[in-house]
Design a protein around this motif. Structure first.
Motif, PDB file in Angstrom:
ATOM      1  N   ALA A 167      -6.297  -5.259  -9.430  1.00 41.66           N
ATOM      2  CA  ALA A 167      -5.605  -4.386  -9.067  1.00 41.66           C
ATOM      3  C   ALA A 167      -4.075  -4.706  -8.578  1.00 41.66           C
ATOM      4  CB  ALA A 167      -6.239  -3.594  -7.785  1.00 41.66           C
ATOM      5  N   ARG A 168      -4.180  -6.099  -7.968  1.00 44.87           N
ATOM      6  CA  ARG A 168      -2.570  -6.338  -7.492  1.00 44.87           C
ATOM      7  C   ARG A 168      -1.769  -6.845  -8.889  1.00 44.87           C
ATOM      8  NH1 ARG A 168      -0.659 -11.413  -7.114  1.00 44.87           N
ATOM      9  NH2 ARG A 168      -2.508 -12.276  -7.077  1.00 44.87           N
ATOM     10  N   GLU A 169      -2.488  -7.383  -9.757  1.00 42.00           N
ATOM     11  CA  GLU A 169      -1.682  -7.635 -10.884  1.00 42.00           C
ATOM     12  C   GLU A 169      -1.188  -6.458 -11.870  1.00 42.00           C
ATOM     13  OE1 GLU A 169      -4.274 -10.283 -13.448  1.00 42.00           O
ATOM     14  OE2 GLU A 169      -4.069 -11.794 -11.975  1.00 42.00           O
ATOM     15  N   ALA A 170      -2.253  -5.287 -11.916  1.00 41.54           N
ATOM     16  CA  ALA A 170      -1.759  -3.996 -12.377  1.00 41.54           C
ATOM     17  C   ALA A 170      -0.759  -3.153 -11.555  1.00 41.54           C
ATOM     18  CB  ALA A 170      -2.947  -3.411 -12.772  1.00 41.54           C
ATOM     19  N   GLY A 171      -0.733  -3.597 -10.361  1.00 42.13           N
ATOM     20  CA  GLY A 171       0.042  -2.763  -9.284  1.00 42.13           C
ATOM     21  C   GLY A 171      -0.703  -1.599  -8.848  1.00 42.13           C
ATOM     22  N   THR A 172      -1.818  -1.424  -8.854  1.00 35.57           N
ATOM     23  CA  THR A 172      -2.903  -0.258  -8.698  1.00 35.57           C
ATOM     24  C   THR A 172      -3.836  -0.421  -7.666  1.00 35.57           C
ATOM     25  OG1 THR A 172      -4.378  -1.132 -10.476  1.00 35.57           O
ATOM     26  CG2 THR A 172      -2.545   0.556 -11.226  1.00 35.57           C
ATOM     27  N   ILE A 173      -3.281  -1.279  -6.644  1.00 34.84           N
ATOM     28  CA  ILE A 173      -4.061  -1.520  -5.295  1.00 34.84           C
ATOM     29  C   ILE A 173      -4.590  -0.159  -4.641  1.00 34.84           C
ATOM     30  CG2 ILE A 173      -4.274  -2.474  -2.964  1.00 34.84           C
ATOM     31  CD1 ILE A 173      -2.661  -4.848  -4.263  1.00 34.84           C
ATOM     32  N   ALA A 174      -3.610   0.819  -4.589  1.00 34.31           N
ATOM     33  CA  ALA A 174      -4.038   1.882  -3.633  1.00 34.31           C
ATOM     34  C   ALA A 174      -5.206   2.722  -4.574  1.00 34.31           C
ATOM     35  CB  ALA A 174      -2.995   2.845  -3.591  1.00 34.31           C
ATOM     36  N   GLN A 175      -5.083   2.877  -5.901  1.00 33.47           N
ATOM     37  CA  GLN A 175      -6.035   3.599  -6.730  1.00 33.47           C
ATOM     38  C   GLN A 175      -7.309   2.928  -6.613  1.00 33.47           C
ATOM     39  OE1 GLN A 175      -2.846   2.664  -7.570  1.00 33.47           O
ATOM     40  NE2 GLN A 175      -1.638   4.403  -8.296  1.00 33.47           N
ATOM     41  N   TRP A 176      -7.221   1.661  -6.903  1.00 35.04           N
ATOM     42  CA  TRP A 176      -8.601   0.824  -6.904  1.00 35.04           C
ATOM     43  C   TRP A 176      -9.277   1.107  -5.773  1.00 35.04           C
ATOM     44  CZ3 TRP A 176     -11.474  -2.734  -9.895  1.00 35.04           C
ATOM     45  CH2 TRP A 176     -10.983  -2.856 -11.109  1.00 35.04           C
ATOM     46  N   ASP A 177      -8.486   1.124  -4.609  1.00 38.92           N
ATOM     47  CA  ASP A 177      -9.384   1.249  -3.095  1.00 38.92           C
ATOM     48  C   ASP A 177      -9.711   2.442  -3.177  1.00 38.92           C
ATOM     49  OD1 ASP A 177      -9.948   0.681  -0.447  1.00 38.92           O
ATOM     50  OD2 ASP A 177      -7.998   1.083   0.290  1.00 38.92           O
ATOM     51  N   GLU A 178      -9.107   3.694  -3.481  1.00 43.32           N
ATOM     52  CA  GLU A 178      -9.630   4.889  -3.686  1.00 43.32           C
ATOM     53  C   GLU A 178     -10.823   5.086  -4.286  1.00 43.32           C
ATOM     54  OE1 GLU A 178      -8.070   9.362  -4.923  1.00 43.32           O
ATOM     55  OE2 GLU A 178      -6.546   7.812  -3.973  1.00 43.32           O
ATOM     56  N   ALA A 179     -10.676   4.497  -5.518  1.00 45.73           N
ATOM     57  CA  ALA A 179     -11.992   4.691  -6.589  1.00 45.73           C
ATOM     58  C   ALA A 179     -13.191   3.753  -5.871  1.00 45.73           C
ATOM     59  CB  ALA A 179     -11.478   3.918  -7.924  1.00 45.73           C
ATOM     60  N   LEU A 180     -13.036   2.684  -5.327  1.00 43.31           N
ATOM     61  CA  LEU A 180     -13.997   1.824  -4.497  1.00 43.31           C
ATOM     62  C   LEU A 180     -14.603   2.548  -3.714  1.00 43.31           C
ATOM     63  CD1 LEU A 180     -12.777  -1.772  -4.892  1.00 43.31           C
ATOM     64  CD2 LEU A 180     -14.723  -0.896  -5.812  1.00 43.31           C
ATOM     65  N   GLN A 181     -13.869   3.144  -2.742  1.00 43.57           N
ATOM     66  CA  GLN A 181     -14.320   3.981  -1.482  1.00 43.57           C
ATOM     67  C   GLN A 181     -15.157   5.127  -2.148  1.00 43.57           C
ATOM     68  OE1 GLN A 181     -13.957   2.982   1.486  1.00 43.57           O
ATOM     69  NE2 GLN A 181     -12.807   1.494   1.086  1.00 43.57           N
ATOM     70  N   LEU A 182     -14.705   5.723  -3.056  1.00 45.57           N
ATOM     71  CA  LEU A 182     -15.641   6.769  -3.788  1.00 45.57           C
ATOM     72  C   LEU A 182     -16.732   6.239  -4.358  1.00 45.57           C
ATOM     73  CD1 LEU A 182     -16.086   9.778  -4.690  1.00 45.57           C
ATOM     74  CD2 LEU A 182     -14.822   9.225  -6.812  1.00 45.57           C
ATOM     75  N   LEU A 183     -16.915   4.955  -5.007  1.00 49.94           N
ATOM     76  CA  LEU A 183     -17.985   4.494  -5.453  1.00 49.94           C
ATOM     77  C   LEU A 183     -18.852   4.168  -4.511  1.00 49.94           C
ATOM     78  CD1 LEU A 183     -19.459   3.515  -8.199  1.00 49.94           C
ATOM     79  CD2 LEU A 183     -18.380   1.411  -7.829  1.00 49.94           C
ATOM     80  N   GLY A 184     -18.413   3.600  -3.383  1.00 51.77           N
ATOM     81  CA  GLY A 184     -19.344   3.368  -2.314  1.00 51.77           C
ATOM     82  C   GLY A 184     -20.019   4.298  -1.539  1.00 51.77           C
TER      83      GLY A 184
END
Length: 179
Positions: A19-36
């Motif tokens: 996510a950091r390399e792609a500059g999408t940390i916020a999107q990944w965080d949101e998606a991981l929270q949803l998956l969790g």
């Protein structure tokens, strides 16, 4: 729980680096929270543990529930979790990922537990004291636990500041039991 956190760390680290390399940390965080949240649901847990549900059917169900959040690289990450039979640790992966994000952003997550709802001024005083003590911005999560009787307990990571009446009574009990 601790074992799950140990298993989740490498997955969370890989997710965070991606996510950091792609500059999408916020999107990944949101998606991981949803998956969790999806995985933590009792009905979904039964589906995940059901040997009669194929991995492909489970993926289809997850992608339907996750919608646009579960596309692209994150969708591939979900596939890896399902293939490795590690979907059950998704909540822990989300937790570790959020901790890594907070550390990067110099933010501390503060859990404030009190016996009764705090006045906004009281919560702000505690928040201000924690900001000063930690030297970081903070995010406060407030919960009510009437078992504390009075006062509050503040948790930041592994540190716990217990200023509750129950905590004081427990300390007093320990003093009398030692003598």
């Amino acid at each position: 729980m601790q074992e799950n956190l140990t298993i989740a760390r490498p997955y969370a680290q890989a997710a965070f680096e991606t996510a950091r390399e792609a500059g999408t940390i916020a999107q990944w965080d949101e998606a991981l929270q949803l998956l969790g949240a999806i995985v933590a649901d009792a009905a979904m847990r039964r589906v995940i543990l059901d040997p009669g549900v194929s991995r492909q059917r489970l993926l289809e169900l997850l992608f339907d529930l996750g919608g646009q959040h579960f596309t692209g690289t994150f969708g591939n990450f979900v596939k890896v979790l399902v293939a490795a039979r590690r979907l059950d640790i998704a909540p822990e992966i989300a937790q570790v990922f959020a901790e890594r994000r907070a550390a990067q952003d110099n933010v501390a997550n503060v859990e404030l537990v009190s016996a009764f709802p705090l006045e906004p001024a009281q919560a702000e005083r505690i928040g201000s004291a924690m900001r000063k003590r930690l030297g970081k911005e903070i995010r406060i999560t407030q919960t009510i636990d009437q078992a504390l009787i009075g006062g509050a307990r503040v948790r930041v990571g592994d540190m716990v500041y217990d200023a509750s009446l129950r905590g004081g009574l427990n300390q007093l009990t320990n003093v009398f039991n030692l003598k």
